[in-house]
Design an enzyme around this catalytic site. Structure first.
Site, PDB file in Angstrom:
ATOM      1  N   ARG A 325     -19.256   8.913  60.772  1.00 38.50           N
ATOM      2  CA  ARG A 325     -20.288   9.886  61.122  1.00 38.50           C
ATOM      3  C   ARG A 325     -20.137  10.360  62.571  1.00 38.50           C
ATOM      4  O   ARG A 325     -20.444  11.498  62.901  1.00 38.50           O
ATOM      5  CB  ARG A 325     -21.692   9.341  60.856  1.00 38.50           C
ATOM      6  CG  ARG A 325     -22.679  10.447  60.502  1.00 38.50           C
ATOM      7  CD  ARG A 325     -24.062   9.902  60.180  1.00 38.50           C
ATOM      8  NE  ARG A 325     -24.437  10.030  58.787  1.00 38.50           N
ATOM      9  CZ  ARG A 325     -24.870  11.143  58.196  1.00 38.50           C
ATOM     10  NH1 ARG A 325     -24.963  12.271  58.885  1.00 38.50           N
ATOM     11  NH2 ARG A 325     -25.203  11.152  56.939  1.00 38.50           N
ATOM     12  N   GLU A 728     -33.684  11.345  61.263  1.00 40.08           N
ATOM     13  CA  GLU A 728     -32.733  11.094  62.341  1.00 40.08           C
ATOM     14  C   GLU A 728     -32.437  12.292  63.251  1.00 40.08           C
ATOM     15  O   GLU A 728     -32.261  12.111  64.456  1.00 40.08           O
ATOM     16  CB  GLU A 728     -31.398  10.594  61.758  1.00 40.08           C
ATOM     17  CG  GLU A 728     -31.503   9.252  61.068  1.00 40.08           C
ATOM     18  CD  GLU A 728     -30.275   8.975  60.207  1.00 40.08           C
ATOM     19  OE1 GLU A 728     -30.153   9.586  59.130  1.00 40.08           O
ATOM     20  OE2 GLU A 728     -29.443   8.163  60.616  1.00 40.08           O
TER      21      GLU A 728
HETATM   22  N1  MTE Z   1     -39.686   6.509  61.806  1.00 40.40           N
HETATM   23  C1  MTE Z   1     -40.419   5.394  61.984  1.00 40.40           C
HETATM   24  N2  MTE Z   1     -41.710   5.520  62.347  1.00 40.40           N
HETATM   25  N3  MTE Z   1     -39.888   4.146  61.817  1.00 40.40           N
HETATM   26  C2  MTE Z   1     -38.569   3.972  61.474  1.00 40.40           C
HETATM   27  O1  MTE Z   1     -38.094   2.848  61.321  1.00 40.40           O
HETATM   28  N4  MTE Z   1     -36.421   5.079  60.935  1.00 40.40           N
HETATM   29  C3  MTE Z   1     -35.598   6.278  61.109  1.00 40.40           C
HETATM   30  C4  MTE Z   1     -36.359   7.522  60.653  1.00 40.40           C
HETATM   31  N5  MTE Z   1     -37.681   7.545  61.227  1.00 40.40           N
HETATM   32  C5  MTE Z   1     -37.753   5.151  61.275  1.00 40.40           C
HETATM   33  C6  MTE Z   1     -38.386   6.412  61.433  1.00 40.40           C
HETATM   34  C7  MTE Z   1     -34.328   6.232  60.378  1.00 40.40           C
HETATM   35  S1  MTE Z   1     -33.035   5.427  61.076  1.00 40.40           S
HETATM   36  C8  MTE Z   1     -34.164   6.854  59.176  1.00 40.40           C
HETATM   37  S2  MTE Z   1     -32.659   6.878  58.402  1.00 40.40           S
HETATM   38  C9  MTE Z   1     -35.272   7.533  58.492  1.00 40.40           C
HETATM   39  O2  MTE Z   1     -36.488   7.469  59.226  1.00 40.40           O
HETATM   40  C10 MTE Z   1     -35.473   6.903  57.128  1.00 40.40           C
HETATM   41  O3  MTE Z   1     -36.538   7.428  56.432  1.00 40.40           O
HETATM   42  P1  MTE Z   1     -36.474   8.814  55.633  1.00 40.40           P
HETATM   43  O4  MTE Z   1     -35.169   8.865  54.934  1.00 40.40           O
HETATM   44  O5  MTE Z   1     -37.605   8.712  54.696  1.00 40.40           O
HETATM   45  O6  MTE Z   1     -36.623   9.888  56.652  1.00 40.40           O
HETATM   46  N1  HPA Z   2     -26.236   6.920  56.735  1.00 39.85           N
HETATM   47  C1  HPA Z   2     -26.981   5.805  56.734  1.00 39.85           C
HETATM   48  N2  HPA Z   2     -26.661   4.728  56.059  1.00 39.85           N
HETATM   49  C2  HPA Z   2     -25.525   4.746  55.356  1.00 39.85           C
HETATM   50  C3  HPA Z   2     -24.714   5.880  55.320  1.00 39.85           C
HETATM   51  C4  HPA Z   2     -25.083   7.025  56.046  1.00 39.85           C
HETATM   52  O1  HPA Z   2     -24.400   8.069  56.062  1.00 39.85           O
HETATM   53  N3  HPA Z   2     -23.648   5.589  54.539  1.00 39.85           N
HETATM   54  C5  HPA Z   2     -23.833   4.321  54.135  1.00 39.85           C
HETATM   55  N4  HPA Z   2     -24.969   3.804  54.612  1.00 39.85           N
HETATM   56 MO1  MOS Z   3     -31.209   5.229  59.351  1.00 38.86          MO
HETATM   57  S1  MOS Z   3     -29.821   4.654  60.770  1.00 38.86           S
HETATM   58  O1  MOS Z   3     -29.901   5.871  58.324  1.00 38.86           O
HETATM   59  O2  MOS Z   3     -31.580   3.720  58.687  1.00 38.86           O
END
Ligand code: MTE
Ligand code: HPA
Ligand code: MOS
Length: 779
Positions: A325, A728
């Site tokens: 990534r 993210e």
């Molecule tokens: N927001 C909060 N409040 N707490 C979290 O742990 N994790 C982040 C983001 N926002 C997180 C957060 C990460 S690393 C990801 S991948 C996404 O939320 C995961 O949730 P989603 O796929 O539902 O957005």
């Molecule tokens: N993002 C987060 N987690 C993952 C991914 C990715 O692209 N691929 C495998 N695990």
């Molecule tokens: Mo988020 S780093 O893909 O849990």
């Protein structure tokens, strides 16, 4: 009832429809303390507490381990080592190289070597100290440079690119090279790693785990116990933050708790304290970034070679995908016709680094954003001008280094809109004017962009399941494979179901994620939680809705297309039936009111052997302008104003999305400013508590923080209600803070030179850079 406009025309309003600003379903419980986290669950009276003893060496052979005194200590009920594992001594996500307990060899300080279960955590911890462990120290590689030199890697170097970088660089009218370092980051979730296991009949076990990935925890617990997967149930109502740190690591703690529970027949809990959590668990990868860039007199990049090296730690974990990534985002919003990206994934004798918000993307993206500013400085141009000429766009400038065509490019529009609304030009002139008059305090400003690919780059992970029940009173039970970590996934998916049934969202019970209801799920990660689970829940709701429609049409003898759902009612021709009444009638008519749903992301494919394909369904875009003030005598600084324009498509919930943007941005700012991980020469983490590791506080929030959603946002792909992922991408908006600091540093030398600024730009780092530009400016 209020009427509103949607894409589908005018429909009636229900409470909690999609696109509405709803609060997080647990917001009030988060603040009142009523939200139940695993450590809040009532403890059964015979419950055991587990403490995991850690390696004191970064790399050593264990020559002898005498645990006699540990076993005999007061309160100790059981001690487990690698030898007590009935199944496999491995908790890795796929590579098979993460032993639960060290077996003869330790490879980082903090690696679990055995665990003690006792009647109190104090007793367990005290007993662990009585262990007699003899080590034979081995040479340890603890830094990127040492590992690079030794050729120590978790997988072979990967290369991605297009065109002919070498020839293009040679032909370039201007050329710059540089190298800088990007630090790692601790997740610092408020709730640390925790697992609670309850023994069940027949050697089965029920595990409550603070995990983003219940299915993987289930699978790995079974793997360790040597049972089939169906002997293990994993449940999580919510996490107090995950941020990627709970994508793979929770399996370790869940497996220890499950082992103790099965072995002793007593419930067992393992909760790490903050220091142990920071020492024992992996973090964001730190990087070294080297570049060689060629460009024309307008600043347009004509050729580029990028070499990235990251510290993966002792095992593979998710490092291949994370470093992939970093390569996927090495271009960010900029077209690179002739580019070669090399990526070294280094094995070191430090904790195995893991997923963290952005998943390698932030490191790759920061690199090219810094290069943009270097080019601008070299040519004496405004960095915004250089960004503009490099943007993707036009027929022949839309292919990424991994061969995907950028089809949804709104970066140019976002850049223009934000530059105008944040008055970039006027303020840049203001910064210059201020700096001309201010000898010690210097201001800096920067506008940076974000383009972030959405989908797991491991294609098969892009699937999700859901389970929806409608009870005979019309209330709804909603379950899906996604986990809630504070990001607001549960309320968004509930909104999707409310919209589909046209019932108020408070009729939908949001329930804990469990492997017993939806199997074989992916981690809630890659920001894809609502994209995937929203679609799966929609699929389930549509099945039930279709059955209700057919039932109503038959019962009231009308065509199916005359049955509509609206405003908590079902309309059959002109007859109005409350949703709850129809549910009861359908139950009496022996109609199944329960359905599973499933979704898999279309269009994506990837050939990792060539690093070519379409790994992402679409891209998320954002832009930020940050303005900072630095004190050139101390290196201290303040982020004074930030303007963000971010695209979340047709947002499922603009209130939640703005929260994600703010939280992501501030977390990114912490990564690039104050959060510094320091390891000593022995590979020992010296910053393992908030006293030495500084995350942003409320007082670090910029005084002026303007966050706008892109109003024209609409996903060109058919995602759930045309929304875009948000978790993210906003993290990387903080690159603007880093570059604003770099701009202010340059001002300290009257913009004559730039100094290498490594991330995080702590006050010490800023001061060092200021002294360097001052020195150079004098010469
Ligand atoms: N927001 C909060 N409040 N707490 C979290 O742990 N994790 C982040 C983001 N926002 C997180 C957060 C990460 S690393 C990801 S991948 C996404 O939320 C995961 O949730 P989603 O796929 O539902 O957005
Ligand atoms: N993002 C987060 N987690 C993952 C991914 C990715 O692209 N691929 C495998 N695990
Ligand atoms: Mo988020 S780093 O893909 O849990």
């Amino acid at each position: 009832m209020v009427e509103r406009e949607t894409e589908a025309g005018t429909v009636s309003e229900i409470k909690g429809a999609v696109h509405k600003e709803l609060k997080h379903d647990s917001a009030h419980k988060h603040v009142s303390g009523d939200a139940i986290y695993i450590d809040d669950m009532p403890e059964p009276k015979d419950m055991l507490h587990i403490y995991a003893a850690m390696s004191e060496h970064a790399h050593a052979r264990i020559t002898a381990m005498d645990l006699g005194a540990v076993k005999a200590a007061k309160g100790v009920v059981c001690v487990i080592t690698a030898e007590d594992i009935p199944g496999h001594n491995d908790v890795s996500p796929f590579a098979g190289d993460d032993p639960l307990f060290a077996d003869g060899l330790v490879e980082y300080i903090g690696q679990p070597i055995f665990a003690v279960a006792a009647t109190s955590i104090e007793a367990a911890r005290a007993a662990a100290k009585l262990a007699q462990v003899d080590y034979e120290a081995l040479p340890a590689l603890t830094t990127i440079d040492a590992a690079l030199e030794a050729g120590s890697a978790i997988e072979p170097m990967q290369t991605m690119g297009q065109g002919n970088a070498t020839a293009a660089l040679e032909a370039s009218p201007n050329r710059l090279t540089g190298s800088f370092r990007i630090g790692g980051q601790d997740h610092f979730y408020l709730e640390g790693q925790i697992a609670f296991a309850k023994p069940e009949e027949d050697g089965d076990v029920h595990v409550f785990s603070s995990t983003q990935h219940p299915s993987e925890v289930q699978h790995l617990v079974a793997h360790v116990l040597g049972t089939p997967t169906n002997a293990v149930t994993v449940e999580v109502r919510r996490m107090g933050g995950g941020f990627g740190g709970k994508e793979t690591h929770p399996a370790m703690f869940a497996a220890m708790a499950a082992l103790v529970a099965v072995k002793t027949g007593r419930p067992a809990k393992l909760r790490l304290d903050r220091d142990d959590d920071m020492i024992m668990t992996g973090k964001r990868h730190d990087f070294r970034y080297d570049y060689d860039v060629g460009f024309d007199d307008e600043g347009r990049i004509t050729g580029m070679a990028i070499e990235m090296a990251s510290r993966c730690g002792r095992s593979t974990d998710l490092s291949p995908a994370i470093n992939d990534r970093a390569m996927f985002h090495a271009d960010n919003c900029y077209y690179l016709s002739d580019v070669e990206i090399k990526s070294h994934r280094l094995k070191t004798h430090t904790v195995s680094n893991t997923a963290f918000r952005g998943f390698g993307g932030p490191q790759g993206m920061l690199g090219i954003e810094c290069v943009m500013d270097e080019i601008a400085h070299h040519l004496g141009k405004d960095p915004l001008q250089v960004r503009r000429v490099n943007l993707y766009g036009g027929e022949s400038r839309n292919t990424t280094p991994f061969g995907m065509t950028v089809e949804d490019n709104i970066a140019p529009a976002l850049l223009d809109a934000l530059a105008e609304s944040a008055e970039y030009e006027r303020r840049r002139a203001g910064v210059r004017a201020f700096n001309a008059k201010s000898p010690y305090l210097k201001k800096g400003i920067a506008l940076t962009l974000v383009k972030f690919g959405i989908s797991f780059t491991t294609t098969h992970l892009n699937q999700a399941g859901a389970l929806v029940h409608v009870y005979a009173d019309g209330s709804v039970h909603l379950n899906h494979g996604g986990t809630e970590m504070g990001q607001g996934l549960f309320v968004k998916v509930a909104q999707v179901v409310a919209e589909e049934f046209q019932i108020d969202v408070d009729r939908i019970k949001i329930t804990a994620t469990t492997t017993a209801k939806v199997p074989n799920t992916s981690a809630t990660a890659a920001s894809s939680g609502s994209d995937l689970n929203g679609m799966a829940a929609l699929d389930a709701a549509r099945k039930i809705k279709a059955r209700l429609t057919e039932f109503a049409a038959k019962k009231y003898d009308c065509p199916k297309d005359r049955v509509t759902f609206r405003n908590n009612n079902v309309y059959v021709e002109n007859k109005e039936i409350p949703f709850a009444d129809l549910a009861r009638e359908a139950y009496l008519g022996r109609v199944s009111l329960s359905a599973t749903g499933f979704y898999k992301t279309p269009k994506i494919h990837y050939d990792r052997s060539r690093h070519k394909g379409r790994p992402f369904l679409y891209f998320c875009y954002g832009a930020a302008v940050s303005e900072v003030l630095i004190d050139t005598l101390t290196g201290e600084y303040k982020v004074e104003r930030v303007d963000i324009l971010h695209d979340t498509g047709r947002s499922l919930n603009p209130a939640i999305d703005k929260g994600q943007i703010e939280g992501g941005f501030i977390q990114g700012m912490g990564w690039l400013t104050t959060e510094e991980l320091v390891y000593d020469e022995d590979g020992r983490l010296r910053t393992h508590a908030p006293s030495t590791y500084k995350i942003p506080a409320c007082s670090d929030r910029p005084e002026h923080l303007n966050i706008e959603l892109y109003k024209k946002g609409r996903n060109v792909e058919a995602t759930i209600h045309r929304s875009k992922a948000v978790g993210e991408p906003p993290f990387m908006l903080a690159n603007s803070v880093f570059l604003a600091i770099a701009d202010a540093v340059s001002a300290a030398g009257d913009y004559k030179t730039r100094a290498t600024l490594n991330a995080p730009a702590t006050p010490e780092e800023v001061l060092k850079a200021v002294m360097s530009v001052k020195r150079q400016a004098k010469n």
